[in-house]
Scaffold this motif. Sequence first.
Motif, PDB file in Angstrom:
ATOM      1  N   ARG A   1       6.284 -31.443   0.416  1.00  0.00           N
ATOM      2  CA  ARG A   1       7.409 -32.054   0.832  1.00  0.00           C
ATOM      3  C   ARG A   1       7.905 -33.100  -0.731  1.00  0.00           C
ATOM      4  O   ARG A   1       8.877 -33.172  -1.265  1.00  0.00           O
ATOM      5  CB  ARG A   1       7.055 -33.230   1.940  1.00  0.00           C
ATOM      6  N   GLU A   2       6.706 -33.322  -1.167  1.00  0.00           N
ATOM      7  CA  GLU A   2       7.054 -33.980  -2.568  1.00  0.00           C
ATOM      8  C   GLU A   2       7.836 -32.977  -3.928  1.00  0.00           C
ATOM      9  O   GLU A   2       8.232 -33.440  -4.550  1.00  0.00           O
ATOM     10  CB  GLU A   2       5.733 -34.454  -3.230  1.00  0.00           C
ATOM     11  N   ASN A   3       7.793 -31.793  -3.647  1.00  0.00           N
ATOM     12  CA  ASN A   3       8.248 -30.621  -4.491  1.00  0.00           C
ATOM     13  C   ASN A   3       9.497 -30.285  -4.095  1.00  0.00           C
ATOM     14  O   ASN A   3      10.414 -29.335  -5.263  1.00  0.00           O
ATOM     15  CB  ASN A   3       7.284 -30.390  -4.863  1.00  0.00           C
ATOM     16  N   ILE A   4       9.590 -30.737  -2.797  1.00  0.00           N
ATOM     17  CA  ILE A   4      10.856 -29.273  -2.166  1.00  0.00           C
ATOM     18  C   ILE A   4      12.655 -29.426  -3.291  1.00  0.00           C
ATOM     19  O   ILE A   4      12.799 -28.519  -3.563  1.00  0.00           O
ATOM     20  CB  ILE A   4      11.319 -29.654  -1.021  1.00  0.00           C
ATOM     21  N   ILE A   5      13.022 -30.874  -3.634  1.00  0.00           N
ATOM     22  CA  ILE A   5      14.202 -30.817  -4.332  1.00  0.00           C
ATOM     23  C   ILE A   5      13.447 -30.063  -5.846  1.00  0.00           C
ATOM     24  O   ILE A   5      14.770 -29.310  -5.896  1.00  0.00           O
ATOM     25  CB  ILE A   5      13.886 -32.679  -4.042  1.00  0.00           C
ATOM     26  N   ALA A   6      12.994 -30.691  -5.915  1.00  0.00           N
ATOM     27  CA  ALA A   6      12.313 -30.114  -7.435  1.00  0.00           C
ATOM     28  C   ALA A   6      12.384 -28.396  -7.953  1.00  0.00           C
ATOM     29  O   ALA A   6      12.926 -27.724  -8.277  1.00  0.00           O
ATOM     30  CB  ALA A   6      11.474 -30.650  -7.870  1.00  0.00           C
ATOM     31  N   VAL A   7      11.926 -27.930  -6.693  1.00  0.00           N
ATOM     32  CA  VAL A   7      12.257 -26.441  -6.126  1.00  0.00           C
ATOM     33  C   VAL A   7      13.332 -25.874  -5.879  1.00  0.00           C
ATOM     34  O   VAL A   7      13.987 -25.022  -6.335  1.00  0.00           O
ATOM     35  CB  VAL A   7      10.923 -25.469  -5.038  1.00  0.00           C
ATOM     36  N   LEU A   8      13.992 -26.113  -5.677  1.00  0.00           N
ATOM     37  CA  LEU A   8      14.994 -26.044  -5.133  1.00  0.00           C
ATOM     38  C   LEU A   8      16.260 -26.453  -6.583  1.00  0.00           C
ATOM     39  O   LEU A   8      16.793 -24.975  -6.389  1.00  0.00           O
ATOM     40  CB  LEU A   8      15.348 -26.516  -3.334  1.00  0.00           C
ATOM     41  N   GLY A   9      16.602 -26.590  -6.866  1.00  0.00           N
ATOM     42  CA  GLY A   9      16.905 -27.787  -8.235  1.00  0.00           C
ATOM     43  C   GLY A   9      16.855 -26.363  -9.395  1.00  0.00           C
ATOM     44  O   GLY A   9      17.696 -25.794 -10.169  1.00  0.00           O
ATOM     45  N   TYR A  10      15.660 -26.342  -8.904  1.00  0.00           N
ATOM     46  CA  TYR A  10      15.103 -25.769 -10.153  1.00  0.00           C
ATOM     47  C   TYR A  10      15.424 -23.638 -10.405  1.00  0.00           C
ATOM     48  O   TYR A  10      16.225 -23.132 -11.194  1.00  0.00           O
ATOM     49  CB  TYR A  10      13.925 -24.448 -10.319  1.00  0.00           C
ATOM     50  N   LEU A  11      15.757 -23.441  -8.635  1.00  0.00           N
ATOM     51  CA  LEU A  11      16.554 -21.796  -8.038  1.00  0.00           C
ATOM     52  C   LEU A  11      17.809 -21.722  -8.211  1.00  0.00           C
ATOM     53  O   LEU A  11      17.900 -20.797  -8.259  1.00  0.00           O
ATOM     54  CB  LEU A  11      15.860 -22.028  -6.622  1.00  0.00           C
ATOM     55  N   LYS A  12      18.143 -22.927  -7.889  1.00  0.00           N
ATOM     56  CA  LYS A  12      19.833 -23.275  -7.701  1.00  0.00           C
ATOM     57  C   LYS A  12      20.246 -22.836  -9.632  1.00  0.00           C
ATOM     58  O   LYS A  12      20.510 -22.517  -9.739  1.00  0.00           O
ATOM     59  CB  LYS A  12      20.190 -24.284  -6.875  1.00  0.00           C
ATOM     60  N   SER A  13      20.001 -23.981 -10.202  1.00  0.00           N
ATOM     61  CA  SER A  13      20.348 -24.262 -11.721  1.00  0.00           C
ATOM     62  C   SER A  13      19.623 -23.165 -12.242  1.00  0.00           C
ATOM     63  O   SER A  13      20.437 -23.212 -13.407  1.00  0.00           O
ATOM     64  CB  SER A  13      19.817 -25.410 -12.308  1.00  0.00           C
ATOM     65  N   ASP A  14      18.548 -22.891 -12.904  1.00  0.00           N
ATOM     66  CA  ASP A  14      17.972 -22.015 -14.186  1.00  0.00           C
ATOM     67  C   ASP A  14      17.755 -20.554 -13.606  1.00  0.00           C
ATOM     68  O   ASP A  14      18.300 -19.959 -14.693  1.00  0.00           O
ATOM     69  CB  ASP A  14      16.395 -22.617 -14.288  1.00  0.00           C
ATOM     70  N   LEU A  15      17.838 -20.054 -12.023  1.00  0.00           N
ATOM     71  CA  LEU A  15      16.961 -19.171 -11.292  1.00  0.00           C
ATOM     72  C   LEU A  15      18.787 -18.018 -10.636  1.00  0.00           C
ATOM     73  O   LEU A  15      18.717 -17.486 -10.104  1.00  0.00           O
ATOM     74  CB  LEU A  15      16.351 -18.451 -11.021  1.00  0.00           C
ATOM     75  N   ASN A  16      19.418 -19.588 -10.852  1.00  0.00           N
ATOM     76  CA  ASN A  16      20.616 -19.083 -10.139  1.00  0.00           C
ATOM     77  C   ASN A  16      21.193 -18.531  -9.229  1.00  0.00           C
ATOM     78  O   ASN A  16      21.557 -17.397  -8.460  1.00  0.00           O
ATOM     79  CB  ASN A  16      21.216 -17.654 -11.227  1.00  0.00           C
ATOM     80  N   PHE A  17      20.344 -18.867  -7.974  1.00  0.00           N
ATOM     81  CA  PHE A  17      20.515 -19.003  -6.879  1.00  0.00           C
ATOM     82  C   PHE A  17      20.922 -19.948  -6.236  1.00  0.00           C
ATOM     83  O   PHE A  17      20.569 -21.060  -5.446  1.00  0.00           O
ATOM     84  CB  PHE A  17      18.518 -19.308  -5.663  1.00  0.00           C
ATOM     85  N   ILE A  18      22.632 -19.541  -5.578  1.00  0.00           N
ATOM     86  CA  ILE A  18      23.580 -20.501  -5.363  1.00  0.00           C
ATOM     87  C   ILE A  18      24.310 -20.081  -4.617  1.00  0.00           C
ATOM     88  O   ILE A  18      24.852 -21.551  -3.708  1.00  0.00           O
ATOM     89  CB  ILE A  18      25.244 -20.176  -6.728  1.00  0.00           C
ATOM     90  N   HIS A  19      23.444 -19.613  -3.605  1.00  0.00           N
ATOM     91  CA  HIS A  19      24.021 -19.379  -2.178  1.00  0.00           C
ATOM     92  C   HIS A  19      22.539 -19.745  -1.123  1.00  0.00           C
ATOM     93  O   HIS A  19      21.684 -19.373  -1.076  1.00  0.00           O
ATOM     94  CB  HIS A  19      24.079 -17.823  -1.721  1.00  0.00           C
ATOM     95  N   LEU A  20      22.764 -21.224  -0.734  1.00  0.00           N
ATOM     96  CA  LEU A  20      21.975 -21.249   0.567  1.00  0.00           C
ATOM     97  C   LEU A  20      22.560 -21.115   1.649  1.00  0.00           C
ATOM     98  O   LEU A  20      23.443 -21.035   2.039  1.00  0.00           O
ATOM     99  CB  LEU A  20      21.907 -22.998   0.328  1.00  0.00           C
ATOM    100  N   THR A  21      21.376 -20.431   2.578  1.00  0.00           N
ATOM    101  CA  THR A  21      22.280 -18.845   3.934  1.00  0.00           C
ATOM    102  C   THR A  21      21.617 -19.947   4.394  1.00  0.00           C
ATOM    103  O   THR A  21      22.462 -19.969   5.723  1.00  0.00           O
ATOM    104  CB  THR A  21      20.994 -17.322   3.808  1.00  0.00           C
ATOM    105  N   ASP A  22      19.911 -20.529   4.609  1.00  0.00           N
ATOM    106  CA  ASP A  22      20.566 -21.379   5.954  1.00  0.00           C
ATOM    107  C   ASP A  22      18.848 -22.274   5.876  1.00  0.00           C
ATOM    108  O   ASP A  22      18.452 -22.188   4.647  1.00  0.00           O
ATOM    109  CB  ASP A  22      19.333 -20.168   6.961  1.00  0.00           C
ATOM    110  N   ILE A  23      18.893 -23.528   6.449  1.00  0.00           N
ATOM    111  CA  ILE A  23      17.683 -23.868   6.842  1.00  0.00           C
ATOM    112  C   ILE A  23      16.860 -24.555   7.681  1.00  0.00           C
ATOM    113  O   ILE A  23      18.215 -23.990   9.173  1.00  0.00           O
ATOM    114  CB  ILE A  23      18.316 -25.652   5.594  1.00  0.00           C
ATOM    115  N   THR A  24      15.998 -24.171   8.114  1.00  0.00           N
ATOM    116  CA  THR A  24      15.850 -24.453  10.234  1.00  0.00           C
ATOM    117  C   THR A  24      14.411 -25.129   9.670  1.00  0.00           C
ATOM    118  O   THR A  24      14.170 -25.719   8.752  1.00  0.00           O
ATOM    119  CB  THR A  24      16.169 -22.961  10.613  1.00  0.00           C
ATOM    120  N   ALA A  25      13.890 -24.640  10.685  1.00  0.00           N
ATOM    121  CA  ALA A  25      12.360 -24.936  10.817  1.00  0.00           C
ATOM    122  C   ALA A  25      12.241 -24.455  11.710  1.00  0.00           C
ATOM    123  O   ALA A  25      12.345 -24.000  13.110  1.00  0.00           O
ATOM    124  CB  ALA A  25      12.793 -26.781  11.752  1.00  0.00           C
TER     125      ALA A  25
END
Length: 165
Positions: A37-61
């Motif tokens: 949980r502590e790393n999720i925002i850093a991981v998602l931010g890295y995926l979007k800004s540095d690796l060009n994962f610009i489309h969030l398809t879904d969030i679920t549980a």
Amino acid sequence: MAKVSNEELLQQLTAKFGDQIIPEGEPFGLLTVETARENIIAVLGYLKSDLNFIHLTDITAIHYPEKEKQFAVVYHVHNLAGGVRIRVKVALTTDDVHIPTAVNIWEGANWMERETYDLFGILFDGHPDLRRILNVDDMTAFPMRKEYPLEDPNRVDKRDYFFGR
């Protein structure tokens, strides 16, 4: 941009985050990793800004009633230019279902997080308007949690003697 393989993507993530990224496999060719949980925002931010994962398809549980950490919040993210998708999971305990919001990364996460809250009871800290979206406001249960038996034990129409057994 050339398509990035799952192995290359995993190497980039582990180079950046080290052992904070735990690979879970590639079911149906979809790279799946787990983080805390502590790393999720850093991981998602890295995926979007540095690796060009610009489309969030879904969030679920997912609710796993038999596991120690009963809930998993799941993010599906897509690199449209490279044609690559990734699934990122965060495991949570029943006692602490808090996770930081991803609205600051993708504005579209707003509705997805509200739906996940409404159906599973996951609390997204920092969300601008976390309230029910599908169910009535005064509902006290979360319908996608596996907390109830699948069938009513008092039903008589499914008894064996009705079917000659």
